[in-house]
Design an enzyme around this catalytic site. Structure first.
Site, PDB file in Angstrom:
ATOM      1  N   GLU A   1     -29.807 108.026  57.595  1.00  0.00           N
ATOM      2  CA  GLU A   1     -29.219 107.221  58.664  1.00  0.00           C
ATOM      3  C   GLU A   1     -27.970 107.941  59.116  1.00  0.00           C
ATOM      4  O   GLU A   1     -26.875 107.698  58.625  1.00  0.00           O
ATOM      5  CB  GLU A   1     -28.910 105.802  58.185  1.00  0.00           C
ATOM      6  CG  GLU A   1     -28.617 104.828  59.336  1.00  0.00           C
ATOM      7  CD  GLU A   1     -27.262 105.066  59.989  1.00  0.00           C
ATOM      8  OE1 GLU A   1     -27.227 105.739  61.057  1.00  0.00           O
ATOM      9  OE2 GLU A   1     -26.261 104.590  59.456  1.00  0.00           O
TER      10      GLU A   1
ATOM     11  N   GLU B   1     -23.984 112.521  65.401  1.00  0.00           N
ATOM     12  CA  GLU B   1     -23.535 112.683  64.015  1.00  0.00           C
ATOM     13  C   GLU B   1     -24.250 113.817  63.294  1.00  0.00           C
ATOM     14  O   GLU B   1     -24.182 113.926  62.075  1.00  0.00           O
ATOM     15  CB  GLU B   1     -23.704 111.367  63.251  1.00  0.00           C
ATOM     16  CG  GLU B   1     -22.783 110.260  63.761  1.00  0.00           C
ATOM     17  CD  GLU B   1     -22.900 108.978  62.961  1.00  0.00           C
ATOM     18  OE1 GLU B   1     -23.642 108.970  61.945  1.00  0.00           O
ATOM     19  OE2 GLU B   1     -22.271 107.979  63.337  1.00  0.00           O
TER      20      GLU B   1
END
Length: 553
Positions: free
Chosen positions: A15, A24
Site C-alpha cells: 500500500e 509515493e
C-alpha cells in the site's frame, strides 16, 4: 530463511499509493520487487490499478490557475502577470489533490469518465508510457480541468474493488466503474489537472484527443485539438509556481482591493521613505512601489529569495517601476541592520502575511510576521505603520463526523492491535487518559460533512504594535444548534488598519486558507438549551505554538 526461495517469495502485499496513485513510488517499488523478490507471475494484492479522468467546467477551478485573466478583471493597475509573461506566476503543472465532492454543485461535467492507464501489479511496470484517448464531449462549455481518480482491483477474480472516484461517479450507472466505496476519506483525495488560461472551449459531441503520459511518479495530460495550443502547461524560463489557493487569492478582486485601500490610506497621511515587505508578498512589493514611486521598498522574501528577485525584475517594466526603487535583500530579519537601510528608519512594515512553502501549515504559523516585526523593532520609526496591525484568533464549534472518524485512534482492527500507530499517525479521538489531541491544518470545506454549531467567537488578540510576547485567551461558547460536536475550527482574522474597518478573514467561509482543527477526545452531543463549553488557549512566542483546552458544562 531456508528452503526454495522460489516457493517462498510468491506473494507481495503493498500500500504505497497516494491520491495520484504513483506519487509515493509505486512504479520503482514494483520494479525492484519484480527484479529482486518475486517469482514469475506472482500473486499480488492489489492485482491491478486503473486511473480514470473526466473533463469539467468550473469557475472555482478556473480561478485557481488563471491569474492573468482574473487580475485583469480586478482592473486595479497592478500586474503580477503582465501581457507577454502570463505564466510568470502559475500553478505547478501537476495533478493537485483536492476533495472535489464538495464542489459537485459548482462543476459542470463535459464528458463521461474515461480510462487513462492500467497498472498490473503482477507485471513489471514500465517507467514511462504514453497513450492517446479520444473523448466525446457531452455539452457545450469550456474545459477548465481534468478531475482524476483511481480504482483498485484487489483480487485476480475481479470481485473486490476499492475506488477513490468522486461521489457523482459512484452514484452513476456506468457499469464498468465499481461503486463499492461510499465513505469520505482523508488520505486519498481526487486529483485536479488545470488547463491553461481561460480553458479549452468545446461543443457538444466534439471529439477531443487527449495525450496522457506518466513517468515514475506522476501522470500528466495534454489536449491536442483545441484552440489553446499551449494547453499542456509546459513552462520555459524563470517563473514562480504557487499553490492553486494562492493563485486564486492573488486574482481575487476583494482581497486586492482591501490591501490597496489600506496602503493608499497609509500613504495619504504620511511621507513614506522606506518600506519593508517582511514576508513573501510579491503583490505588496509591487503595490507599495507603484503607489509611492519616491520610496525605497525592501523585500525580505524569506522563502522566495532569488526567485523573488528574478520575478520582480521580470515584471518591473510592465508596472512602470525602477529596480533602483526595489531591493530584494538576502538577509533574515535578525541580520538586518540600519547600514543595510542606509541609516534610514522604516516607516511602513507590511505583510499579507504569506510565507512561501508554508501554505499547508497552521494559520498561526504566519505569526512569524510578528516575530520579524519584533526583530526589526530598532529600525522602525516612532510613527511606523504596521500592516496588518493585529491578528484575532477566532473559533467556532463544529460537527465534523467524517474528519473525526478518519482521525480517531486505532485499536483492534480485524483482530490486529493497531494502537502502536496512534502516536505515529497523530490520532485525535479516543485517546487514553487526559492526552491532548494535536491541532491539525485542514481546508474545512473539504472535510466531508460539516456543520457549524455555534457563532464565531474571538479568543485572543495579537497586537503587532508591540513586540512579540506570550498571549492567553478564554471564552465561553454557547451552542446555537443541536448536533454532535467533534471539535473546533480555529483561524486568524488579519486586521489591516487601526480603525478595524478592513479585515481579511481566513475562516472556513474562505476556501483559499487552511484552518486549524482541534478535535475533541470524544464527541459531545450538544444543544442550545443545556450545553456550553469553556475554551482556553495560550500562545508561546518561543515555539510559535498555540495550545488549547476545553471543558464542557
Amino acid at each position: 530463511m531456508e528452503g526454495n526461495p522460489a516457493a517462498q517469495e510468491e506473494e507481495a502485499v503493498s500500500e504505497i499509493l497516494d491520491s495520484e496513485l504513483l506519487g509515493e513510488g509505486l512504479i520503482p517499488t514494483l520494479q525492484q520487487a519484480h527484479d529482486e523478490l518475486l517469482v514469475k507471475n506472482p500473486k499480488t494484492v492489489p492485482y491491478r490499478a486503473t486511473t480514470y479522468g473526466q473533463l469539467v467546467e468550473s469557475t472555482f477551478l478556473w480561478k485557481m490557475h488563471d491569474l492573468h485573466n482574473n487580475e485583469a478583471n480586478a482592473a486595479d493597475g497592478i500586474w503580477l502577470t503582465p501581457d507577454g509573461t502570463e505564466r510568470v506566476v502559475s500553478v505547478k503543472p501537476q495533478q493537485h489533490a483536492m476533495q472535489c465532492d464538495a464542489l459537485e454543485d459548482e462543476i459542470r461535467l463535459l464528458s463521461e469518465p474515461f480510462k487513462v492507464f492500467e497498472f498490473d501489479f503482477w507485471e513489471r511496470p514500465k517507467s514511462n508510457r504514453e497513450t492517446k484517448i479520444s473523448i466525446k464531449t457531452t455539452g457545450d462549455g469550456c474545459v477548465h480541468a481534468i478531475i482524476s481518480w483511481w480504482v483498485l482491483q484487489l483480487d485476480s477474480a475481479g470481485s473486490i474493488f476499492y475506488s477513490t472516484a468522486p461521489r457523482w461517479v459512484r452514484q452513476s450507472s456506468i457499469e464498468d466503474l465499481p461503486q463499492d466505496t461510499k465513505d469520505w476519506c482523508d488520505h486519498w483525495k481526487h486529483c485536479v489537472w488545470f488547463t491553461q488560461g481561460r480553458g479549452a472551449p468545446v461543443m457538444k459531441d466534439q471529439i477531443l484527443s487527449l495525450r496522457a503520459s506518466h513517468n515514475l511518479t506522476s501522470i500528466s495530460y495534454e489536449l491536442l485539438n483545441t484552440t489553446d495550443e499551449a494547453w499542456s502547461g509546459n513552462l520555459k524560463g524563470d517563473h514562480l509556481t504557487l499553490s492553486p489557493e494562492r493563485i486564486a487569492l492573488y486574482g481575487d478582486r476583494y482581497w486586492r482591493s482591501a490591501l490597496i485601500t489600506v496602503v493608499k490610506n497609509a500613504l495619504s497621511d504620511r511621507s513614506l521613505s522606506t518600506c519593508i515587505v517582511a514576508d513573501d508578498s510579491i503583490f505588496l512589493t509591487l503595490l507599495v512601489s507603484s503607489l509611492s514611486p519616491s520610496s525605497k521598498v525592501i523585500a525580505m522574501f524569506p522563502g522566495l529569495r532569488e526567485k523573488g528577485a528574478t520575478y520582480i525584475q521580470a515584471v518591473a517594466d510592465a508596472n512602470n517601476l525602477s529596480m533602483d526603487q526595489i531591493q530584494v535583500i538576502g538577509k533574515k530579519a535578525a541580520s538586518l541592520t540600519l547600514d543595510d537601510l542606509k541609516q534610514k528608519k522604516v516607516n511602513l512594515l507590511v505583510g499579507e502575511p504569506f510565507y512561501y512553502g508554508s501554505e499547508g501549515m497552521l494559520p498561526w504559523q504566519n505569526l512569524r510576521f510578528w516575530n520579524a516585526r519584533t526583530l526589526l523593532d530598532s529600525m522602525l520609526s516612532k510613527d511606523a505603520l504596521i500592516v496588518p496591525c493585529k491578528g484575532i484568533l477566532k473559533l467556532c464549534a463544529m460537527s465534523l463526523p467524517d474528519l473525526w472518524r478518519s482521525r480517531c485512534s486505532l485499536k483492534d482492527i480485524e483482530g490486529f492491535d493497531h494502537s502502536v500507530v496512534n502516536e505515529i499517525l497523530g490520532a485525535c479521538g479516543n485517546l487514553p487518559g487526559e492526552q491532548q489531541s494535536p491541532c491539525l491544518p485542514y481546508y474545512v470545506w473539504q472535510c466531508g460533512y460539516t456543520k457549524k454549531l455555534s457563532k464565531v467567537y474571538s479568543l485572543m488578540d495579537f497586537n503587532f504594535s508591540e513586540p512579540i510576547h506570550s498571549c492567553f485567551g478564554k471564552t465561553k461558547i454557547e451552542f446555537a444548534d443541536v448536533g454532535i460536536c467533534h471539535g473546533f475550527a480555529v483561524w486568524i482574522d488579519w486586521v489591516l488598519d487601526e480603525k478595524n474597518s478592513i479585515v481579511l478573514s481566513t475562516g472556513p467561509d474562505n476556501r483559499y486558507w487552511k484552518q486549524g482543527v482541534q478535535l475533541l477526545s470524544k464527541p459531545v452531543e450538544v444543544s442550545p438549551a443545556n450545553s456550553a463549553v469553556h475554551v482556553e488557549a495560550s500562545f508561546d512566542p518561543d515555539s510559535g505554538e498555540l495550545t488549547f483546552h476545553s471543558l464542557f458544562s
